[in-house]
Motif scaffolding. Sequence first.
Motif, PDB file in Angstrom:
ATOM      1  N   GLU A  12       0.819  -1.209   0.000  1.00  0.00           N
ATOM      2  CA  GLU A  12       0.000   0.000   0.000  1.00  0.00           C
ATOM      3  C   GLU A  12       0.857   1.265   0.000  1.00  0.00           C
ATOM      4  O   GLU A  12       0.419   2.323  -0.449  1.00  0.00           O
ATOM      5  CB  GLU A  12      -0.938  -0.005   1.202  1.00  0.00           C
ATOM      6  N   THR A  13       2.097   1.159   0.478  1.00  0.00           N
ATOM      7  CA  THR A  13       2.930   2.359   0.614  1.00  0.00           C
ATOM      8  C   THR A  13       4.227   2.326  -0.192  1.00  0.00           C
ATOM      9  O   THR A  13       4.853   3.364  -0.360  1.00  0.00           O
ATOM     10  CB  THR A  13       3.302   2.582   2.089  1.00  0.00           C
ATOM     11  N   GLU A  14       4.644   1.166  -0.674  1.00  0.00           N
ATOM     12  CA  GLU A  14       5.927   1.075  -1.370  1.00  0.00           C
ATOM     13  C   GLU A  14       5.781   0.329  -2.681  1.00  0.00           C
ATOM     14  O   GLU A  14       4.800  -0.389  -2.893  1.00  0.00           O
ATOM     15  CB  GLU A  14       6.960   0.385  -0.482  1.00  0.00           C
ATOM     16  N   GLY A  15       6.775   0.499  -3.549  1.00  0.00           N
ATOM     17  CA  GLY A  15       6.762  -0.209  -4.813  1.00  0.00           C
ATOM     18  C   GLY A  15       8.172  -0.530  -5.264  1.00  0.00           C
ATOM     19  O   GLY A  15       9.142   0.110  -4.847  1.00  0.00           O
ATOM     20  N   ALA A  16       8.276  -1.535  -6.112  1.00  0.00           N
ATOM     21  CA  ALA A  16       9.573  -1.934  -6.652  1.00  0.00           C
ATOM     22  C   ALA A  16       9.400  -2.332  -8.113  1.00  0.00           C
ATOM     23  O   ALA A  16       8.406  -2.945  -8.484  1.00  0.00           O
ATOM     24  CB  ALA A  16      10.143  -3.108  -5.865  1.00  0.00           C
ATOM     25  N   PHE A  17      10.361  -1.955  -8.938  1.00  0.00           N
ATOM     26  CA  PHE A  17      10.386  -2.349 -10.341  1.00  0.00           C
ATOM     27  C   PHE A  17      11.834  -2.504 -10.734  1.00  0.00           C
ATOM     28  O   PHE A  17      12.644  -1.608 -10.513  1.00  0.00           O
ATOM     29  CB  PHE A  17       9.718  -1.279 -11.216  1.00  0.00           C
ATOM     30  N   ASP A  18      12.191  -3.656 -11.269  1.00  0.00           N
ATOM     31  CA  ASP A  18      13.553  -3.814 -11.764  1.00  0.00           C
ATOM     32  C   ASP A  18      13.570  -4.694 -13.000  1.00  0.00           C
ATOM     33  O   ASP A  18      12.662  -5.479 -13.244  1.00  0.00           O
ATOM     34  CB  ASP A  18      14.517  -4.330 -10.691  1.00  0.00           C
ATOM     35  N   VAL A  19      14.612  -4.511 -13.778  1.00  0.00           N
ATOM     36  CA  VAL A  19      14.825  -5.274 -15.005  1.00  0.00           C
ATOM     37  C   VAL A  19      16.178  -5.948 -14.886  1.00  0.00           C
ATOM     38  O   VAL A  19      17.172  -5.312 -14.504  1.00  0.00           O
ATOM     39  CB  VAL A  19      14.797  -4.361 -16.257  1.00  0.00           C
ATOM     40  N   SER A  20      16.214  -7.248 -15.203  1.00  0.00           N
ATOM     41  CA  SER A  20      17.489  -7.973 -15.152  1.00  0.00           C
ATOM     42  C   SER A  20      17.705  -8.736 -16.451  1.00  0.00           C
ATOM     43  O   SER A  20      16.761  -9.073 -17.164  1.00  0.00           O
ATOM     44  CB  SER A  20      17.527  -8.932 -13.959  1.00  0.00           C
ATOM     45  N   LEU A  21      18.963  -8.967 -16.753  1.00  0.00           N
ATOM     46  CA  LEU A  21      19.374  -9.757 -17.908  1.00  0.00           C
ATOM     47  C   LEU A  21      20.306 -10.837 -17.396  1.00  0.00           C
ATOM     48  O   LEU A  21      21.297 -10.532 -16.723  1.00  0.00           O
ATOM     49  CB  LEU A  21      20.070  -8.884 -18.949  1.00  0.00           C
ATOM     50  N   ASP A  22      19.974 -12.076 -17.686  1.00  0.00           N
ATOM     51  CA  ASP A  22      20.770 -13.211 -17.217  1.00  0.00           C
ATOM     52  C   ASP A  22      21.026 -13.139 -15.714  1.00  0.00           C
ATOM     53  O   ASP A  22      22.138 -13.317 -15.233  1.00  0.00           O
ATOM     54  CB  ASP A  22      22.093 -13.304 -17.982  1.00  0.00           C
ATOM     55  N   GLU A  23      19.960 -12.837 -14.981  1.00  0.00           N
ATOM     56  CA  GLU A  23      19.965 -12.787 -13.520  1.00  0.00           C
ATOM     57  C   GLU A  23      20.834 -11.679 -12.929  1.00  0.00           C
ATOM     58  O   GLU A  23      21.161 -11.698 -11.742  1.00  0.00           O
ATOM     59  CB  GLU A  23      20.349 -14.149 -12.934  1.00  0.00           C
ATOM     60  N   GLU A  24      21.217 -10.688 -13.731  1.00  0.00           N
ATOM     61  CA  GLU A  24      21.977  -9.538 -13.255  1.00  0.00           C
ATOM     62  C   GLU A  24      21.103  -8.300 -13.397  1.00  0.00           C
ATOM     63  O   GLU A  24      20.615  -8.003 -14.494  1.00  0.00           O
ATOM     64  CB  GLU A  24      23.272  -9.346 -14.064  1.00  0.00           C
ATOM     65  N   ASP A  25      20.903  -7.564 -12.299  1.00  0.00           N
ATOM     66  CA  ASP A  25      20.106  -6.345 -12.384  1.00  0.00           C
ATOM     67  C   ASP A  25      20.722  -5.369 -13.377  1.00  0.00           C
ATOM     68  O   ASP A  25      21.937  -5.169 -13.409  1.00  0.00           O
ATOM     69  CB  ASP A  25      20.009  -5.660 -11.015  1.00  0.00           C
TER      70      ASP A  25
END
Length: 82
Positions: A12-25
């Motif tokens: 409700e108060t936080e968010g996260a978004f990430d993109v990784s390639l071959d398990e590396e951020d």
Amino acid sequence: IHTEMQMIGCSETEGAFDVSLDEEDMIVVDFIAERVVDTRPSFVDHISFGKDTFLVARGNLITCRRNLNITQKALKDQPLES
């Protein structure tokens, strides 16, 4: 063969978004500072994700929170199972 993964998570108060390639951020989104952070070291070639990346991530965060709200309402009166 390479694998690319996008992850969106929210509360409700936080968010996260990430993109990784071959398990590396590759990038993470800082929703507080409203910016995309490139997490790769300076010695590697960098891929441009475009200026709209933050807007796409914010849209995904809004959808995540809507889904969370719907799920919370649907499960409100459900008994806990052991």
